[in-house]
Motif scaffolding. Structure first.
Motif, PDB file in Angstrom:
ATOM      1  N   GLU A 246       0.880  -1.175   0.000  1.00  0.00           N
ATOM      2  CA  GLU A 246       0.000   0.000   0.000  1.00  0.00           C
ATOM      3  C   GLU A 246       0.912   1.217   0.000  1.00  0.00           C
ATOM      4  O   GLU A 246       1.748   1.348   0.900  1.00  0.00           O
ATOM      5  N   ILE A 247       0.786   2.071  -0.960  1.00  0.00           N
ATOM      6  CA  ILE A 247       1.710   3.210  -1.005  1.00  0.00           C
ATOM      7  C   ILE A 247       0.952   4.509  -1.309  1.00  0.00           C
ATOM      8  O   ILE A 247      -0.205   4.487  -1.744  1.00  0.00           O
ATOM      9  N   THR A 248       1.639   5.632  -1.080  1.00  0.00           N
ATOM     10  CA  THR A 248       1.085   6.931  -1.439  1.00  0.00           C
ATOM     11  C   THR A 248       2.131   7.698  -2.243  1.00  0.00           C
ATOM     12  O   THR A 248       3.299   7.732  -1.871  1.00  0.00           O
ATOM     13  N   LEU A 249       1.702   8.254  -3.354  1.00  0.00           N
ATOM     14  CA  LEU A 249       2.612   9.041  -4.199  1.00  0.00           C
ATOM     15  C   LEU A 249       2.026  10.427  -4.436  1.00  0.00           C
ATOM     16  O   LEU A 249       0.814  10.598  -4.438  1.00  0.00           O
ATOM     17  N   SER A 250       2.900  11.384  -4.644  1.00  0.00           N
ATOM     18  CA  SER A 250       2.464  12.723  -5.066  1.00  0.00           C
ATOM     19  C   SER A 250       3.298  13.146  -6.254  1.00  0.00           C
ATOM     20  O   SER A 250       4.473  12.788  -6.346  1.00  0.00           O
ATOM     21  N   GLY A 251       2.694  13.929  -7.144  1.00  0.00           N
ATOM     22  CA  GLY A 251       3.463  14.371  -8.303  1.00  0.00           C
ATOM     23  C   GLY A 251       2.594  15.091  -9.314  1.00  0.00           C
ATOM     24  O   GLY A 251       1.465  15.512  -9.000  1.00  0.00           O
ATOM     25  N   TRP A 252       3.130  15.198 -10.526  1.00  0.00           N
ATOM     26  CA  TRP A 252       2.440  15.901 -11.600  1.00  0.00           C
ATOM     27  C   TRP A 252       1.918  14.903 -12.636  1.00  0.00           C
ATOM     28  O   TRP A 252       2.580  13.897 -12.900  1.00  0.00           O
ATOM     29  N   VAL A 253       0.787  15.224 -13.209  1.00  0.00           N
ATOM     30  CA  VAL A 253       0.231  14.371 -14.253  1.00  0.00           C
ATOM     31  C   VAL A 253       0.981  14.642 -15.553  1.00  0.00           C
ATOM     32  O   VAL A 253       0.911  15.736 -16.104  1.00  0.00           O
ATOM     33  N   GLN A 254       1.727  13.668 -15.998  1.00  0.00           N
ATOM     34  CA  GLN A 254       2.468  13.831 -17.250  1.00  0.00           C
ATOM     35  C   GLN A 254       1.538  13.591 -18.429  1.00  0.00           C
ATOM     36  O   GLN A 254       1.579  14.293 -19.419  1.00  0.00           O
ATOM     37  N   LYS A 255       0.684  12.573 -18.258  1.00  0.00           N
ATOM     38  CA  LYS A 255      -0.105  12.125 -19.407  1.00  0.00           C
ATOM     39  C   LYS A 255      -1.265  11.297 -18.888  1.00  0.00           C
ATOM     40  O   LYS A 255      -1.108  10.575 -17.899  1.00  0.00           O
ATOM     41  N   THR A 256      -2.430  11.369 -19.524  1.00  0.00           N
ATOM     42  CA  THR A 256      -3.508  10.437 -19.175  1.00  0.00           C
ATOM     43  C   THR A 256      -3.978   9.736 -20.452  1.00  0.00           C
ATOM     44  O   THR A 256      -3.962  10.328 -21.528  1.00  0.00           O
ATOM     45  N   ARG A 257      -4.340   8.487 -20.292  1.00  0.00           N
ATOM     46  CA  ARG A 257      -4.925   7.739 -21.409  1.00  0.00           C
ATOM     47  C   ARG A 257      -6.244   7.165 -20.914  1.00  0.00           C
ATOM     48  O   ARG A 257      -6.259   6.367 -19.962  1.00  0.00           O
ATOM     49  N   ASP A 258      -7.323   7.611 -21.511  1.00  0.00           N
ATOM     50  CA  ASP A 258      -8.650   7.226 -21.040  1.00  0.00           C
ATOM     51  C   ASP A 258      -9.261   6.248 -22.043  1.00  0.00           C
ATOM     52  O   ASP A 258      -9.567   6.617 -23.173  1.00  0.00           O
ATOM     53  N   LYS A 259      -9.381   4.971 -21.610  1.00  0.00           N
ATOM     54  CA  LYS A 259      -9.960   3.964 -22.528  1.00  0.00           C
ATOM     55  C   LYS A 259     -11.411   3.701 -22.173  1.00  0.00           C
ATOM     56  O   LYS A 259     -11.964   2.656 -22.476  1.00  0.00           O
ATOM     57  N   GLY A 260     -12.023   4.628 -21.392  1.00  0.00           N
ATOM     58  CA  GLY A 260     -13.414   4.445 -20.994  1.00  0.00           C
ATOM     59  C   GLY A 260     -13.519   3.632 -19.725  1.00  0.00           C
ATOM     60  O   GLY A 260     -13.734   4.159 -18.645  1.00  0.00           O
ATOM     61  N   PHE A 261     -13.260   2.352 -19.844  1.00  0.00           N
ATOM     62  CA  PHE A 261     -13.341   1.489 -18.661  1.00  0.00           C
ATOM     63  C   PHE A 261     -12.044   1.507 -17.853  1.00  0.00           C
ATOM     64  O   PHE A 261     -11.994   1.040 -16.722  1.00  0.00           O
ATOM     65  N   MET A 262     -11.028   2.050 -18.430  1.00  0.00           N
ATOM     66  CA  MET A 262      -9.735   2.084 -17.763  1.00  0.00           C
ATOM     67  C   MET A 262      -9.026   3.394 -18.062  1.00  0.00           C
ATOM     68  O   MET A 262      -9.061   3.868 -19.189  1.00  0.00           O
ATOM     69  N   ILE A 263      -8.428   3.973 -17.008  1.00  0.00           N
ATOM     70  CA  ILE A 263      -7.655   5.203 -17.228  1.00  0.00           C
ATOM     71  C   ILE A 263      -6.242   4.974 -16.711  1.00  0.00           C
ATOM     72  O   ILE A 263      -6.060   4.467 -15.600  1.00  0.00           O
ATOM     73  N   TRP A 264      -5.279   5.327 -17.550  1.00  0.00           N
ATOM     74  CA  TRP A 264      -3.890   5.285 -17.078  1.00  0.00           C
ATOM     75  C   TRP A 264      -3.367   6.706 -16.935  1.00  0.00           C
ATOM     76  O   TRP A 264      -3.673   7.573 -17.762  1.00  0.00           O
ATOM     77  N   VAL A 265      -2.597   6.914 -15.911  1.00  0.00           N
ATOM     78  CA  VAL A 265      -1.978   8.227 -15.714  1.00  0.00           C
ATOM     79  C   VAL A 265      -0.492   8.011 -15.466  1.00  0.00           C
ATOM     80  O   VAL A 265      -0.109   7.148 -14.674  1.00  0.00           O
ATOM     81  N   ASP A 266       0.335   8.791 -16.154  1.00  0.00           N
ATOM     82  CA  ASP A 266       1.768   8.796 -15.833  1.00  0.00           C
ATOM     83  C   ASP A 266       1.993   9.884 -14.799  1.00  0.00           C
ATOM     84  O   ASP A 266       1.724  11.059 -15.069  1.00  0.00           O
ATOM     85  N   LEU A 267       2.453   9.475 -13.633  1.00  0.00           N
ATOM     86  CA  LEU A 267       2.685  10.439 -12.564  1.00  0.00           C
ATOM     87  C   LEU A 267       4.184  10.705 -12.459  1.00  0.00           C
ATOM     88  O   LEU A 267       4.994   9.776 -12.383  1.00  0.00           O
ATOM     89  N   ARG A 268       4.538  11.998 -12.439  1.00  0.00           N
ATOM     90  CA  ARG A 268       5.954  12.355 -12.519  1.00  0.00           C
ATOM     91  C   ARG A 268       6.389  13.199 -11.330  1.00  0.00           C
ATOM     92  O   ARG A 268       5.642  14.065 -10.863  1.00  0.00           O
ATOM     93  N   ASP A 269       7.567  12.915 -10.815  1.00  0.00           N
ATOM     94  CA  ASP A 269       8.238  13.861  -9.927  1.00  0.00           C
ATOM     95  C   ASP A 269       9.707  13.873 -10.315  1.00  0.00           C
ATOM     96  O   ASP A 269      10.072  13.314 -11.365  1.00  0.00           O
ATOM     97  N   ARG A 270      10.554  14.513  -9.503  1.00  0.00           N
ATOM     98  CA  ARG A 270      11.965  14.659  -9.873  1.00  0.00           C
ATOM     99  C   ARG A 270      12.638  13.302 -10.070  1.00  0.00           C
ATOM    100  O   ARG A 270      13.613  13.167 -10.804  1.00  0.00           O
TER     101      ARG A 270
END
Ligand code: ASP
Length: 582
Positions: free
Chosen positions: A18-42
């Motif tokens: 179980e983890i927690t991350l913080s960062g910026w949204v680099q990119k999102t890909r929305d396939k309707g039933f599934m969404i991917w997000v690239d989360l970026r930090d340094r």
């Protein structure tokens, strides 16, 4: 807690955590039933997955509102990724998100925050804080930090101590104009920002600090040439009880250390060359010695015929261009046009093709026979298949022109390999330099540089011939450091000011503090300063320093992000008692 891990940290071994991350949204890909997000930090990028089956509905809904560069926090489980990405260290896993917090929304950035961005230079400078999020800039800044740490460690181990010197000072002449700061409390008076900490580091030696260094900002108000910044950083150093040799040894050590540690390059040979030799052989006091094309002076073998252009010239000098005999007439004409450009300024160029069969074909065949041309080939080291390029005229000018041509050809021939490192010391610089404009001598380095004792007698008769205990460290055609042994007695310093055209009163008004200090037991001392921005750029394999400065100024000295310099309001001017007559 904003995060338990960074975005560059999680691996297959973390699966099920179980983890927690913080960062910026680099990119999102929305396939309707599934969404991917690239989360970026340094530290990197981690893929998040929002899945209608497994993620709470409200979280999926919120994920659909995410835009580029939104700042978010997510909590979730590390799971194995179905299609793994071998290109990034976190590519084996993804985060199945159970909780999403939008920490801050973001406007659509004016350029893409990716390694290859669609943003031009100007827009990236205006939004530098966004540019810094991109890997190339981020990595350059991190690299700069690493170099700074290595420098600090090395010098600390050698017993140097870092001491800060003031920024609000009085002029320290390094050959540029001062930036000045009005003093409110001292009406009508100004501080100057340091062009370097030169006088202070010398005073630290009088103060017995023995070995000083500082990674320090310097300010010079000069017309900006490409790749110069009005404020820049030096590794500034000074040592007491040293001769030139001691300084060269220590800083040769630093240079070797950096090249070994950062570039994995072992420097076998650290040559030294006098200024006179560098000018004669390369036409330049910061020669790139990674390749040959050394100058061959041709006066003796070219001024005995009816060719007046050469006969009237102070210097006739040539270089051999490897493989250049195969250049077409058109290519050679282009080269001639190149040296005639106003930036280079040659009036023309004579050339000789050294044919494979041992014969020569030149643009001056009318005047010179095969034997003459064979002598030219010998003097320039030209082999069969080479092209000899010859320029003539006033010595200093011709050397500068031929040096420009040499560098240009080396660039075209791919001889300036950024992964090859060839440092050298250039020593015995002239103490003084004639300035055509003001028609007087200037200190070539600065007025505190000591003349070679054996040359002091020439100060009156031949000031231009006096050599200084001054040296430059040159790397791949760039001056990366320069320094000198200093004058440490009042009399020699007064003599020097006198030769630079200061009256005793002017000298006292400007540098009385230093001359006074010299009367209280000043040790022999000397030092050097490295241009840190350039050093980092060269070690990083680039020649532009801007990429390695967090907030650089543009070519007109402006910070286009904060919009400086700027007007100040009337109140402030009044306080400073400055009346603007615009
Ligand atoms: N202050 C000199 C410079 O900025 C360096 C030195 O002489 O140490 O070039």
């Amino acid at each position: 807690m904003y995060r338990s891990h960074s975005c560059g940290e999680l691996r297959a071994s973390d699966i099920n955590k179980e983890i927690t991350l913080s960062g910026w949204v680099q990119k999102t890909r929305d396939k309707g039933f599934m969404i991917w997000v690239d989360l970026r930090d340094r530290y990197g990028i981690t893929q998040l997955i929002f899945d209608e089956q497994r993620t709470p509905k409200d979280v999926v809904e919120k994920a659909k509102t995410l835009g580029r560069e939104f700042v978010i926090q997510v909590t979730g489980t590390v799971i194995e990724r179905e299609s793994k990405n071998k290109n990034i260290p976190t590519g084996e896993i993804e985060i199945l998100v159970s909780k999403l917090t939008i920490l801050n929304e973001a406007l659509v950035p004016p350029f893409t925050i990716e390694d290859e961005t669609d943003g031009g230079e100007d827009i990236r400078m205006k939004y530098r804080y966004l540019d810094i999020r991109r890997n190339p800039v981020k990595n350059s800044l991190m690299f700069r930090h690493q170099v700074a740490m290595k420098v600090r460690n090395y010098l600390s181990q050698e017993d140097f101590i870092e001491i800060e010197t003031p920024y609000l000072i009085k002029s320290t002449p390094e050959g540029a104009r001062d930036f000045v700061v009005p003093s409110r409390m001292n009406e009508g008076q100004f501080y100057a920002l340091p062009q370097s900490p030169q006088t202070f580091k010398q005073l630290l030696m009088v103060g017995g600090m023995d070995k000083y260094f500082q990674i320090v900002k310097c300010f010079r108000d000069e017309d900006l040439r490409a790749d110069r910044q009005p404020e820049f950083t030096q590794i500034d150093c000074e040592m007491a009880f040293v001769e030139q040799e001691d300084i060269l040894t220590i800083f040769e050590g630093l240079t070797r250390h950096l090249l070994r540690d950062i570039k994995n390059v072992e420097i076998a040979d650290f040559p030294r060359m006098t200024y006179a030799e560098a000018m004669k052989t390369y036409g330049n006091d910061k020669p790139d010695i990674r390749f040959g094309m050394k100058f061959g002076e041709l006066n003796n073998v070219a001024q005995h015929k009816e060719f007046n252009v050469f006969n009237q010239a102070e210097l006739v000098v040539g270089i051999a261009v490897p493989g250049g005999a195969s250049y077409t007439r058109k290519e050679i004409d282009k080269l001639i046009d190149w040296v005639k450009r106003p930036q280079v300024g040659a009036l023309g160029m004579v050339y000789v093709k050294c044919n494979e069969d041992g014969t020569f074909k030149s643009s001056v065949d009318k005047f010179y026979d095969q034997e003459d041309l064979a002598n030219w080939a010998k003097a320039t080291g030209a082999k069969a298949g080479d092209l000899i390029c010859v320029l003539s005229g006033q010595t200093n000018k011709v050397r500068a022109q031929l040096s420009a041509l040499r560098m240009e050809l080396a660039e075209r021939l791919g001889l300036r390999n950024p992964e090859e490192f060839a440092p050298l010391w250039v020593v015995d610089f002239p103490l003084l330099e004639w300035d055509e404009e003001t028609e007087r001598y200037h200190a070539m380095h600065h007025p505190f540089t000591s003349p070679k004792p054996e040359d002091i007698a020439l100060l009156d008769s031949k000031p231009g011939d006096v050599r200084a205990n001054a040296y430059d460290l040159v790397l791949n055609g760039n001056e990366i450091g320069g320094g000198s042994i200093r004058i440490h007695d009042k009399e020699t310093q007064a003599l020097m000011f006198d030769h630079l055209g200061f009256t005793p009163e002017e000298a006292k008004a400007q540098f009385g503090f230093l001359m006074d200090a010299f009367q209280y037991g000043a040790p022999p001392h000397g030092g050097i300063a490295f241009g840190f921005d350039r050093l980092v750029a060269i070690l990083g394999g680039q020649e532009t320093i801007r990429d390695y400065i967090a907030f650089p100024k543009n070519n007109s000295g402006r910070d286009v992000m904060i919009d400086a310099p700027a007007n100040i309001d009337q109140e402030q001017l009044k306080e400073l008692n400055i009346k603007l007559d615009l």
